[in-house]
Design an enzyme around this catalytic site. Structure first.
Site, mmCIF file in Angstrom:
data_model
loop_
_atom_site.group_PDB
_atom_site.id
_atom_site.type_symbol
_atom_site.label_atom_id
_atom_site.label_comp_id
_atom_site.label_asym_id
_atom_site.label_seq_id
_atom_site.Cartn_x
_atom_site.Cartn_y
_atom_site.Cartn_z
ATOM 1 N N CYS A 111 3.947 31.640 52.418
ATOM 2 C CA CYS A 111 3.551 31.965 51.053
ATOM 3 C C CYS A 111 4.701 31.489 50.179
ATOM 4 O O CYS A 111 5.748 32.121 50.120
ATOM 5 C CB CYS A 111 3.328 33.470 50.880
ATOM 6 N N CYS A 114 5.233 33.993 46.900
ATOM 7 C CA CYS A 114 5.738 35.382 47.024
ATOM 8 C C CYS A 114 5.900 35.723 48.496
ATOM 9 O O CYS A 114 6.817 35.205 49.125
ATOM 10 C CB CYS A 114 4.885 36.377 46.241
ATOM 11 N N SER A 115 5.033 36.560 49.049
ATOM 12 C CA SER A 115 5.259 37.013 50.424
ATOM 13 C C SER A 115 3.951 37.369 51.115
ATOM 14 O O SER A 115 3.940 38.225 51.995
ATOM 15 C CB SER A 115 6.173 38.238 50.408
ATOM 16 N N CYS A 116 2.835 36.728 50.731
ATOM 17 C CA CYS A 116 1.534 37.065 51.300
ATOM 18 C C CYS A 116 1.558 36.869 52.819
ATOM 19 O O CYS A 116 2.045 35.843 53.310
ATOM 20 C CB CYS A 116 0.448 36.201 50.674
#
Lengths: 210, 218
Positions: A111, A114-116
């Site tokens: 991702c 962000c941090s998906c």
């Protein structure tokens, strides 16, 4: 704040609270006093993510796919539905997509924005997954990133990187290691690492768990 | 927005450093903060893209220098102030100085098994899907100052629709309180050389999950 969340430090130098400890303590106190949150619910969330949700769930899904060709087809067709059909495994939300590694194709999940990450089947992501080096390099230097993990793919294996830019979530179905014919699902699950389901690793060889 | 959070393809951040036997949280404050964030999300005070946009709006130097959960904490403080739910004076005092506002709901411990399952972002379509698998598209050259999920490295690039993923909440509008405005979502795959030039890894393909407003036919 709940007593059990207090740290006790014998070391004098370590006895001052850090900036972040103070900030989060203030935040929790204010949100609780305003009636927005219930500290018992906070404890339950922490317990769930520390003890119940984690890569062991994804490992069971992968082991099942390695053992059962019709489940594997169902998983690649609609991972949300297939994982739900296992019942005993954690419930899973919408939009889970499984992608299969083969000798010709290696998949990797990132991702960049962000941090998906597929929390329900892998738990919370490791720090490196959320870090600038991984987020920046996975999309243009995946072989270099794999080298950081000690993984070298054959030159003939193509690489596909999936950038999780929406609410779809991806899990890699790694290749089943050779020499595992006749293994039970439970034993196979022991070969499935978290990184192999992100695509920064491969499943363990039988010799690594002997 | 063209912020430092949009990291795909940037140079200079160094090697990826995996940690052996990494714990789920590294400090007790990370545990509490994560739980606070989830509990407030459950209360319906923000949606996920509003929270992302709050973190994206942190000053670039702060974003780059902060640990992951520090960014979450700072983003949360910002959102709570913007939504009028917690004042900076209250955080400084460490206590509530005013009564709380009424929220949609409050998370109880018994509800926690339900929140580990994600909700659905699928919505009824407003129009038929414009593209189908195999269609060639060009991503738009857009630079909104607000939230978007079209990364910089994949703008103004030719790709192919690989899959139609249904119709979903549109992050670009929902993040700025302009409604869900559901849009078709596609997996769009690009050749590595289209993104990175002739020196790209020859076998590389990269896909993004792209909402229909990001795409033009090519």
């Amino acid at each position: 704040m709940d007593q059990k969340h207090e740290h006790h430090h014998d070391d004098e130098h370590d006895s001052e609270l850090s900036e972040m400890q103070l900030r989060v303590r203030a935040l929790e106190t204010v949100l609780t006093e305003k009636g927005y949150v219930d500290p018992a619910a906070l404890d339950a969330i922490i317990e769930a993510y520390e003890t119940k949700v984690g890569p062991h769930i994804g490992a069971r899904v992968v082991a099942k796919a390695w053992s059962d060709p019709s489940f594997k087809r169902a998983l690649l067709d609609d991972a949300t539905k297939a994982v739900l059909s296992l019942g005993a495994i954690n419930r899973v939300g919408d939009h889970l997509i499984a992608v299969e590694n083969t000798p010709k194709l290696h998949n990797m999940i990132v991702c960049t924005l962000c941090s998906c990450y597929p929390w329900e089947v892998l738990g919370l992501p490791p720090v490196w997954y959320k870090s600038a080096p991984y987020r920046s390099r996975a999309v243009n230097d995946p072989r270099g990133v794999l080298a950081d993990f000690g993984v070298k793919l054959p030159v003939g294996t193509a690489i596909r990187v999936w950038d999780s830019t929406a609410e779809t979530r991806f899990i890699v179905l790694p290749m089943r290691p050779t020499g595992t014919e006749g293994w039970s699902e439970e034993k196979l699950a022991g070969l499935v690492t978290r990184d192999s389901m992100i695509g920064t690793g491969l499943a363990k060889a039988p010799s690594e768990v002997a | 927005m063209d912020g430092v959070h949009d990291m795909g393809g940037m140079h200079g951040f160094g090697k990826v450093e995996p940690e052996q036997n990494e714990p789920v949280f590294h400090d007790d404050w990370e545990r509490r903060l994560y739980a606070l964030y989830r509990a407030m999300s459950y209360a319906g005070v923000w949606v996920i893209d509003q929270a992302r946009f709050a973190r994206e709006r942190l000053p670039p130097a702060v974003y780059l220098a902060s640990s992951y959960y520090r960014k979450w904490e700072l983003g949360m403080e910002k959102l709570l102030a913007e939504l009028g739910l917690v004042g900076p004076d209250e955080l400084a005092a460490g206590h509530a100085l005013r009564p709380g506002k009424a929220l949609k709901r409050k998370l109880a411990a018994r509800d926690v098994p339900n929140i580990v399952t994600r909700g659905s972002y699928s919505r009824a379509p407003q129009a038929p899907a414009r593209f189908k698998p195999g269609d060639r598209i060009r991503t738009k050259n857009i630079h909104p100052t607000t939230h978007t999920r079209l990364p910089r490295y994949a703008r103004d690039r030719i790709g192919v629709i690989e899959a139609v993923r249904g119709c979903h909440v549109f992050p670009d509008t929902v993040a700025i309180d302009k409604g869900e405005d559901p849009q078709w979502l596609y997996t769009v795959v690009f050749d590595g050389r289209e993104l990175w030039g002739e020196d790209a890894e020859p076998s590389l393909k990269v896909s993004i999950e792209a909402f229909e407003p990001y795409l033009d036919p090519a």
